[in-house]
Design a protein around this motif. Sequence first.
Motif, PDB file in Angstrom:
ATOM      1  N   SER A  44       0.841  -1.199   0.000  1.00  0.00           N
ATOM      2  CA  SER A  44       0.000   0.000   0.000  1.00  0.00           C
ATOM      3  C   SER A  44       0.873   1.244   0.000  1.00  0.00           C
ATOM      4  O   SER A  44       2.011   1.218   0.487  1.00  0.00           O
ATOM      5  CB  SER A  44      -0.911   0.012   1.232  1.00  0.00           C
ATOM      6  N   ASP A  45       0.335   2.349  -0.541  1.00  0.00           N
ATOM      7  CA  ASP A  45       1.031   3.633  -0.515  1.00  0.00           C
ATOM      8  C   ASP A  45       0.547   4.526   0.622  1.00  0.00           C
ATOM      9  O   ASP A  45       1.205   5.519   0.945  1.00  0.00           O
ATOM     10  CB  ASP A  45       0.828   4.380  -1.838  1.00  0.00           C
ATOM     11  N   SER A  46      -0.578   4.185   1.225  1.00  0.00           N
ATOM     12  CA  SER A  46      -1.182   5.084   2.212  1.00  0.00           C
ATOM     13  C   SER A  46      -1.320   4.472   3.602  1.00  0.00           C
ATOM     14  O   SER A  46      -1.130   5.156   4.606  1.00  0.00           O
ATOM     15  CB  SER A  46      -2.558   5.547   1.724  1.00  0.00           C
ATOM     16  N   ASP A  47      -1.654   3.187   3.676  1.00  0.00           N
ATOM     17  CA  ASP A  47      -1.800   2.524   4.974  1.00  0.00           C
ATOM     18  C   ASP A  47      -0.505   1.821   5.358  1.00  0.00           C
ATOM     19  O   ASP A  47       0.063   1.068   4.559  1.00  0.00           O
ATOM     20  CB  ASP A  47      -2.945   1.509   4.927  1.00  0.00           C
ATOM     21  N   PHE A  48      -0.066   2.043   6.604  1.00  0.00           N
ATOM     22  CA  PHE A  48       1.207   1.495   7.070  1.00  0.00           C
ATOM     23  C   PHE A  48       1.005   0.700   8.353  1.00  0.00           C
ATOM     24  O   PHE A  48       0.162   1.043   9.187  1.00  0.00           O
ATOM     25  CB  PHE A  48       2.210   2.624   7.336  1.00  0.00           C
ATOM     26  N   LEU A  49       1.809  -0.341   8.483  1.00  0.00           N
ATOM     27  CA  LEU A  49       1.868  -1.085   9.733  1.00  0.00           C
ATOM     28  C   LEU A  49       3.298  -1.023  10.247  1.00  0.00           C
ATOM     29  O   LEU A  49       4.230  -1.486   9.584  1.00  0.00           O
ATOM     30  CB  LEU A  49       1.461  -2.547   9.536  1.00  0.00           C
ATOM     31  N   PHE A  50       3.485  -0.427  11.424  1.00  0.00           N
ATOM     32  CA  PHE A  50       4.794  -0.350  12.060  1.00  0.00           C
ATOM     33  C   PHE A  50       4.915  -1.486  13.065  1.00  0.00           C
ATOM     34  O   PHE A  50       4.101  -1.595  13.990  1.00  0.00           O
ATOM     35  CB  PHE A  50       4.974   0.996  12.763  1.00  0.00           C
ATOM     36  N   ALA A  51       5.913  -2.344  12.864  1.00  0.00           N
ATOM     37  CA  ALA A  51       6.203  -3.433  13.800  1.00  0.00           C
ATOM     38  C   ALA A  51       7.398  -3.011  14.634  1.00  0.00           C
ATOM     39  O   ALA A  51       8.499  -2.822  14.106  1.00  0.00           O
ATOM     40  CB  ALA A  51       6.491  -4.718  13.038  1.00  0.00           C
ATOM     41  N   LEU A  52       7.206  -2.856  15.941  1.00  0.00           N
ATOM     42  CA  LEU A  52       8.221  -2.240  16.790  1.00  0.00           C
ATOM     43  C   LEU A  52       8.526  -3.093  18.010  1.00  0.00           C
ATOM     44  O   LEU A  52       7.655  -3.776  18.544  1.00  0.00           O
ATOM     45  CB  LEU A  52       7.746  -0.858  17.258  1.00  0.00           C
ATOM     46  N   GLY A  53       9.772  -3.014  18.474  1.00  0.00           N
ATOM     47  CA  GLY A  53      10.165  -3.689  19.712  1.00  0.00           C
ATOM     48  C   GLY A  53      10.818  -5.028  19.466  1.00  0.00           C
ATOM     49  O   GLY A  53      10.387  -5.802  18.620  1.00  0.00           O
ATOM     50  N   LYS A  54      11.860  -5.328  20.233  1.00  0.00           N
ATOM     51  CA  LYS A  54      12.647  -6.543  20.017  1.00  0.00           C
ATOM     52  C   LYS A  54      12.041  -7.774  20.683  1.00  0.00           C
ATOM     53  O   LYS A  54      11.971  -8.844  20.097  1.00  0.00           O
ATOM     54  CB  LYS A  54      14.071  -6.315  20.554  1.00  0.00           C
ATOM     55  N   GLY A  55      11.602  -7.623  21.912  1.00  0.00           N
ATOM     56  CA  GLY A  55      11.082  -8.776  22.637  1.00  0.00           C
ATOM     57  C   GLY A  55       9.629  -9.054  22.309  1.00  0.00           C
ATOM     58  O   GLY A  55       8.842  -8.141  22.062  1.00  0.00           O
ATOM     59  N   LYS A  56       9.247 -10.326  22.320  1.00  0.00           N
ATOM     60  CA  LYS A  56       7.870 -10.689  21.986  1.00  0.00           C
ATOM     61  C   LYS A  56       6.873 -10.126  22.996  1.00  0.00           C
ATOM     62  O   LYS A  56       5.729  -9.833  22.663  1.00  0.00           O
ATOM     63  CB  LYS A  56       7.746 -12.206  21.891  1.00  0.00           C
ATOM     64  N   LYS A  57       7.299  -9.955  24.241  1.00  0.00           N
ATOM     65  CA  LYS A  57       6.391  -9.450  25.271  1.00  0.00           C
ATOM     66  C   LYS A  57       6.231  -7.931  25.204  1.00  0.00           C
ATOM     67  O   LYS A  57       5.210  -7.392  25.627  1.00  0.00           O
ATOM     68  CB  LYS A  57       6.892  -9.858  26.659  1.00  0.00           C
ATOM     69  N   THR A  58       7.243  -7.233  24.692  1.00  0.00           N
ATOM     70  CA  THR A  58       7.201  -5.765  24.674  1.00  0.00           C
ATOM     71  C   THR A  58       6.943  -5.191  23.287  1.00  0.00           C
ATOM     72  O   THR A  58       6.807  -3.981  23.138  1.00  0.00           O
ATOM     73  CB  THR A  58       8.532  -5.195  25.202  1.00  0.00           C
ATOM     74  N   SER A  59       6.888  -6.031  22.264  1.00  0.00           N
ATOM     75  CA  SER A  59       6.696  -5.541  20.899  1.00  0.00           C
ATOM     76  C   SER A  59       5.244  -5.143  20.660  1.00  0.00           C
ATOM     77  O   SER A  59       4.330  -5.554  21.385  1.00  0.00           O
ATOM     78  CB  SER A  59       7.124  -6.607  19.896  1.00  0.00           C
ATOM     79  N   LEU A  60       5.033  -4.334  19.608  1.00  0.00           N
ATOM     80  CA  LEU A  60       3.681  -3.881  19.291  1.00  0.00           C
ATOM     81  C   LEU A  60       3.558  -3.567  17.808  1.00  0.00           C
ATOM     82  O   LEU A  60       4.551  -3.380  17.109  1.00  0.00           O
ATOM     83  CB  LEU A  60       3.316  -2.657  20.133  1.00  0.00           C
ATOM     84  N   PHE A  61       2.317  -3.513  17.335  1.00  0.00           N
ATOM     85  CA  PHE A  61       1.992  -3.094  15.979  1.00  0.00           C
ATOM     86  C   PHE A  61       1.255  -1.762  16.054  1.00  0.00           C
ATOM     87  O   PHE A  61       0.435  -1.545  16.960  1.00  0.00           O
ATOM     88  CB  PHE A  61       1.078  -4.110  15.285  1.00  0.00           C
ATOM     89  N   ILE A  62       1.555  -0.873  15.094  1.00  0.00           N
ATOM     90  CA  ILE A  62       0.827   0.391  14.974  1.00  0.00           C
ATOM     91  C   ILE A  62       0.295   0.504  13.549  1.00  0.00           C
ATOM     92  O   ILE A  62       1.064   0.414  12.588  1.00  0.00           O
ATOM     93  CB  ILE A  62       1.731   1.606  15.288  1.00  0.00           C
ATOM     94  N   HIS A  63      -1.012   0.686  13.426  1.00  0.00           N
ATOM     95  CA  HIS A  63      -1.620   0.936  12.123  1.00  0.00           C
ATOM     96  C   HIS A  63      -1.776   2.446  11.967  1.00  0.00           C
ATOM     97  O   HIS A  63      -2.380   3.114  12.812  1.00  0.00           O
ATOM     98  CB  HIS A  63      -2.991   0.251  12.024  1.00  0.00           C
ATOM     99  N   ALA A  64      -1.190   2.997  10.896  1.00  0.00           N
ATOM    100  CA  ALA A  64      -1.230   4.444  10.689  1.00  0.00           C
ATOM    101  C   ALA A  64      -1.371   4.753   9.203  1.00  0.00           C
ATOM    102  O   ALA A  64      -1.012   3.941   8.346  1.00  0.00           O
ATOM    103  CB  ALA A  64       0.046   5.083  11.237  1.00  0.00           C
ATOM    104  N   THR A  65      -1.901   5.931   8.903  1.00  0.00           N
ATOM    105  CA  THR A  65      -1.999   6.384   7.516  1.00  0.00           C
ATOM    106  C   THR A  65      -1.113   7.602   7.328  1.00  0.00           C
ATOM    107  O   THR A  65      -0.970   8.438   8.229  1.00  0.00           O
ATOM    108  CB  THR A  65      -3.443   6.758   7.141  1.00  0.00           C
ATOM    109  N   ARG A  66      -0.531   7.699   6.150  1.00  0.00           N
ATOM    110  CA  ARG A  66       0.436   8.767   5.898  1.00  0.00           C
ATOM    111  C   ARG A  66      -0.263  10.107   5.688  1.00  0.00           C
ATOM    112  O   ARG A  66      -1.234  10.207   4.940  1.00  0.00           O
ATOM    113  CB  ARG A  66       1.291   8.420   4.684  1.00  0.00           C
ATOM    114  N   VAL A  67       0.279  11.139   6.356  1.00  0.00           N
ATOM    115  CA  VAL A  67      -0.232  12.504   6.219  1.00  0.00           C
ATOM    116  C   VAL A  67       0.645  13.294   5.257  1.00  0.00           C
ATOM    117  O   VAL A  67       0.164  13.968   4.357  1.00  0.00           O
ATOM    118  CB  VAL A  67      -0.288  13.210   7.593  1.00  0.00           C
ATOM    119  N   THR A  68       1.977  13.240   5.460  1.00  0.00           N
ATOM    120  CA  THR A  68       2.931  13.898   4.557  1.00  0.00           C
ATOM    121  C   THR A  68       4.099  12.964   4.299  1.00  0.00           C
ATOM    122  O   THR A  68       4.383  12.084   5.086  1.00  0.00           O
ATOM    123  CB  THR A  68       3.481  15.203   5.152  1.00  0.00           C
TER     124      THR A  68
END
Length: 383
Positions: free
Chosen positions: A359-383
């Motif tokens: 996709s060019d507009s919808d993004f998924l950020f996969a963050l964090g090293k450990g499985k217990k502390t990691s998270l996903f963020i769904h965001a759309t691009r503004v600029t």
Amino acid sequence: MLPFAEDDIRAFYEEHKHTHAADLLLKAKPEDREKVKWMIEQVSTRKKLETKVPEWAGNFGLHLPPVENLSQASSTITAKYKATEMSGNVLDLTLGSGIDSWQIGQKSTKLTGIEPNAELAERTVHNLKSLGVDIHLHVSTAEEFMKSNSEKYDWIYLDPSRRNEDGKRTVALHRMTPNLTELWPSLLEYGQHICVKLSPLFDLSAIINELSNVVRIEVVAVRGEVKEVLVFANRQSTEEVDISAVELHEDGWKFTSTEFRKPEQGEWGEFLYDPSAALIKANLADEWAFQNGLVKPLKEVNLYTSDEPHEAFPGRVFRIYDIGKPYKMKNLPQRLAIVSRYYYERPEEIRKRLKVQESDSDFLFALGKGKKTSLFIHATRVT
């Protein structure tokens, strides 16, 4: 060099720019092989320069160098940027193909170029004169020239070869050609100002530690990709070194600081900020965030957040829609650009597990090293 007429070069290029070189050589008569080789070289170089230096690619009065001589050549936009700094009596110690001197020569009152390869030097001088730039050429190595030099210069410019004596790539200042650390004292003696172009792979702190009298370092990017690191020095020593991140395009920007402060840590807000490559390379992302009141939720990840948008942010800005545990989020779109930062899976692995398209507009950020502390963020691009 085989000096062919401009019309001959143009005609050969237009006819054979999509033809394989091997086919052309096979069909060439024995007596025409040298001419064909030279023409093939011109075709290859012009194709290489079509986007990098289009002014040269379309000028058939120029006798361009082989492609291998352009491996670290500047583009038009970066050459113009460097030239804005230089005026007066300028020495280019690493003339090469002459793209930088083409721009520097339009600003300087006198331009001297040093090039050890006689054939390359001949082509470069021909090209520069064709482009209206007068240059005083010395066929010599930089080291040999500086040993016999007695002239003072307003600016000395270098773009040292990033290959050592064995032809291997290097990011060591003393292994480049010319050897920058050995040459440095004489550069400071004869140059009022010095500008050195280096690869983006060079470590900025190592440059400051190894070279004296550095006053400024600029990390230069074009359309989000870091192209070069510029080191500026002069005879006046200084305790502080200005570090700049520069983006060259229509809406370009420049951010400079001598400080490297840390922003506050906190929770995710409504907006997510992904710094440009130049800001990251210059180690200025935290400082920009600090100065502009952004929060850094994860200490190890260079992503920032706020509740109000900062549209002037040097990088990408996103609006956050959802935050959750990896693979536990519901109602994700079927198309997502995947960004993995300090995460235990690569983007292609995440995409495969989620079964989503690009996709060019919808993004998924996969963050964090450990499985217990990691998270996903769904965001759309503004600029």
